[in-house]
Design an enzyme around this catalytic site. Sequence first.
Site, PDB file in Angstrom:
ATOM      1  N   ASP A 346       0.865  -1.174   0.000  1.00  0.00           N
ATOM      2  CA  ASP A 346       0.000   0.000   0.000  1.00  0.00           C
ATOM      3  C   ASP A 346       0.902   1.225   0.000  1.00  0.00           C
ATOM      4  O   ASP A 346       2.116   1.116   0.185  1.00  0.00           O
ATOM      5  CB  ASP A 346      -0.906  -0.029   1.240  1.00  0.00           C
ATOM      6  CG  ASP A 346      -2.083   0.924   1.121  1.00  0.00           C
ATOM      7  OD1 ASP A 346      -2.160   1.654   0.114  1.00  0.00           O
ATOM      8  OD2 ASP A 346      -2.924   0.950   2.031  1.00  0.00           O
ATOM      9  N   ASP A 619      -5.852  -6.189   4.004  1.00  0.00           N
ATOM     10  CA  ASP A 619      -4.621  -6.732   3.425  1.00  0.00           C
ATOM     11  C   ASP A 619      -4.445  -8.216   3.735  1.00  0.00           C
ATOM     12  O   ASP A 619      -3.583  -8.876   3.138  1.00  0.00           O
ATOM     13  CB  ASP A 619      -3.391  -5.978   3.966  1.00  0.00           C
ATOM     14  CG  ASP A 619      -3.389  -4.516   3.554  1.00  0.00           C
ATOM     15  OD1 ASP A 619      -3.669  -4.247   2.373  1.00  0.00           O
ATOM     16  OD2 ASP A 619      -3.117  -3.666   4.412  1.00  0.00           O
ATOM     17  N   ASN A 683      34.943 -37.664  -2.633  1.00  0.00           N
ATOM     18  CA  ASN A 683      35.569 -38.740  -1.875  1.00  0.00           C
ATOM     19  C   ASN A 683      35.030 -40.106  -2.264  1.00  0.00           C
ATOM     20  O   ASN A 683      35.773 -41.097  -2.337  1.00  0.00           O
ATOM     21  CB  ASN A 683      35.360 -38.515  -0.376  1.00  0.00           C
ATOM     22  CG  ASN A 683      36.260 -37.425   0.173  1.00  0.00           C
ATOM     23  OD1 ASN A 683      37.269 -37.083  -0.454  1.00  0.00           O
ATOM     24  ND2 ASN A 683      35.897 -36.872   1.311  1.00  0.00           N
ATOM     25  N   ASN A 708      35.111 -37.138   8.162  1.00  0.00           N
ATOM     26  CA  ASN A 708      33.813 -36.489   7.991  1.00  0.00           C
ATOM     27  C   ASN A 708      33.500 -35.559   9.154  1.00  0.00           C
ATOM     28  O   ASN A 708      33.003 -34.450   8.981  1.00  0.00           O
ATOM     29  CB  ASN A 708      32.729 -37.569   7.863  1.00  0.00           C
ATOM     30  CG  ASN A 708      31.440 -37.027   7.270  1.00  0.00           C
ATOM     31  OD1 ASN A 708      31.467 -36.242   6.328  1.00  0.00           O
ATOM     32  ND2 ASN A 708      30.324 -37.437   7.826  1.00  0.00           N
ATOM     33  N   ASP A 712      33.031 -31.500   9.066  1.00  0.00           N
ATOM     34  CA  ASP A 712      31.802 -30.868   9.561  1.00  0.00           C
ATOM     35  C   ASP A 712      32.112 -29.765  10.556  1.00  0.00           C
ATOM     36  O   ASP A 712      31.511 -28.690  10.536  1.00  0.00           O
ATOM     37  CB  ASP A 712      30.896 -31.913  10.217  1.00  0.00           C
ATOM     38  CG  ASP A 712      30.193 -32.792   9.198  1.00  0.00           C
ATOM     39  OD1 ASP A 712      30.054 -32.348   8.043  1.00  0.00           O
ATOM     40  OD2 ASP A 712      29.782 -33.913   9.543  1.00  0.00           O
TER      41      ASP A 712
END
Length: 886
Positions: A346, A619, A683, A708, A712
């Site tokens: 608006d 609205d 990998n 791994n 991480d």
Amino acid sequence: MRPDLHTAATVPPALHHAASCQADQLLHDLHATHDGLTESDAAQRLRDVGTNEVVPDARTHLLQDFRRRLLTPLTLMLLTLSFVSAAIGDFKSAAVTASMVILSVGLATVQERKSVRAAASLRALVHTTTSVKRRLSIAAAPQISEIPLVGLVPGDIVHIGAGDIVPADMRLLATKNLFLNQASMTGESVPVEKVAEATGPTNDVMPGDLGNVALMGTSVVSGTGFGVVVLTGARSVFGDISRQVTRAIPPTSFDLGLRRVATVMLRLIFVMTPLVFLINYVTKGDLLQALMFSLAVAVGLTPEMLPMIVTVTLSKGALMLARRKVIVKELNAIQNLGAMDVLCTDKTGTLTQDCVILRRHVDIEGKDSDTVLRLTYLNSYFQTGLRNLLDLAVLDDAEASLRGAEARERYRIVDEVPFDFERRRMSVVIESDTARLLICKGAVEEVIGMCDACELMGQVVPLTDAHRQQAEAFALRLNEEGYRLLAVASKSLPRSGARSYELADERGLALAGFVAFVDPPKDTAAAALQALHESGVTVKVLTGDSPAIARHICQLVGLEFESVVLGRDLDALDASALADLAEKSTVFAKLTPDHKAALVRALRSRGHVVGVLGDGINDSPALRAADVGISVDTGTDIAKETARIILLEKSLLVLHDGVIEGRRVFANLVKYLRMATSSNFGNVFSVLGASIWLPFLPMAPIQILACNLLYDVSQASIPADNVDEEATLLPGTWDIRSLWRYIAIMGPLSSVFDYVTFAVLFSVLGLSTPAHAMSFQSAWFLESILSEILVIYIIRTRRIPFLESRPATVVLITTVFVASLAVWLPLSPVASALQLVAPPVMFWRYLPAILVAYLLSAYAVRSRLHPGMYEPGTQRKEPSMAELTP
């Protein structure tokens, strides 16, 4: 709530009784009065019955959260691997694997709980209140005040009006043209009128059929009412349904994107894991070893930190947005905010100052009129419904107060015909000792349509066609000058005692003239529009105002448009034509709530990510239809409840800051996905090739898991990373196919240098027999983890690393620490647990060259690659299942 859910609801006994008995009897039964509860009584009831929340405390116990994460397929796989290791006597591997599970699950649980608490504190900044009549003591006079919804108790007397959400199950005591939208409870699309009279038997009716009951969660379309609270929180009909039915929340585009990524990875795991197992069993002949190795590879394929990274990244983004006065109710809305390429808004409060000033009060000839000013003031002063900014401007105007003060003392309110969005006008009936008067004010066309007379030079004369044309022409001229107009009319009524006045009483009015208001453009509006445009967000103005005002304001703020489209122009269009018009047009005026929602849906049908900024009840349909609904803290209850993002300041500049922050958040998420998936898949490609020709495993299962885990940890700081400016310049959305292109090139590239490493170890250094297996595995462990960590600096940016794009300090610290830890592990006391040994001395001469060659190659390839999943400037297209298949 789905429309069919009302079939599961029955009328609670307390509502049976409330609907069928007389009001005075109900108040007696509730130990309440028409004057409301005392504060002490309300406080005691709050302690007795609890807060007015459907789910008072949604938090779960820490152990429950930990158990929920522990029972996921990934963690179950890891626990199985740990159990198998222990069963065959490899207790060190079992301990390391179990520790990895506990660390990952524990870290994710703690981070998520911190994020939930942060999100709850942010939502607490958005205040939702209700109007309640209470007394300080039994002897004190009642007062209507605003209290938080959670503090409502049975027996409270509540006032509701247009734009409110009904805060509890209430028996209505007084109503005035009260219409409720009950779609959330019954599926009815047409508003239902509610009255205060007692009903007959209620045994065979549904809750929504009770004509004198307003149910919690329904919304007020028009009119006003007073009611006594009967049921709150979980005891309400809404609360009962919530307990019986699990409400399905439609997934956002962000959820769908993550789900597709997870689906792709799961498919790869199902394909690659049996293949790795088969190759190693056939070539090595050890069933148990092949099984454990394939399970470790499956774990290595999965970015198990993804849920934690997502949660941390979104919660960090929510906190950053809060500092920019943007409150996120749902974390996933951040991505939609960043991906938004069309904003529908608006003009009031966004393009203008939202500070309405009364500037003129004139008759139909354009002459200043004290009569018009006095009538307007009396109407605004005596109305009891929802006062808008125009009413407040009238009451705050010094001249209006001066003209109306004397009349205000002489008159008293008799009745009113409240405002609604269909009539766009409202009337009050007031009287003095000698006269009764109806005063109507509202939209020009609607008020003039009710008039058959007008006031000129202090005389009431018939409203001829010439007068009508003169009035309309003058009103149009004021509109074109940027004024917002209300027409004012009145008529005398007979003093016939008490009676109720209806819509029909508004006929036969005498048009007094117009009051003209101005809402100046914001100083920042033009700059905000330019900033959004440069950021790839197209702004479209959707307003219920006249086209003249819309045109004038948009011209003042520099918004480019060809013409103003009227709401009636949309009615005859089919879906395709409506979408065409919605895309090419910029300014829409004289729109109804349904028009706004239809335009939003039309834009979304063309692939746009649409945001809607709105703060009113009209609205709410558009907010609900949008990809991301945005409201403001000062908006109506229904707008704030519908929206997913709340602005503490109604400003396009604030919203622009939110858009940029949303893009930063999503850019960091995509970084993690690109890094994790390409490295993990690379990998696996290396493992497949090495498993075919090596006489031993290229890496022990425990080493794959350790590698791994280290990787991480190195990526855990990505949510706090810096983001290049170009990543925030334009909107972007999920693109699974681009991710696959990235994986298909960057993954094999890393495998090439793994094979180079294998060749050096096997042929140059002579690590070619099972006796050399641990040395070979330890060397590849180092090369693998170091290359994965260092390539983070290449993948995180499209610029030259460090020279043109510096990573955040926390990223530097984390990666250096993990890399140092990886180098130390083969020499550490825990090396034997990980089956690691010190690599050959000669290997340290080759390792730097391999790493440098890989990083240079990765930089060269990445510079020519698609930027990845976050596609600046693209429109959203949902990929088919075929496109998700590798």
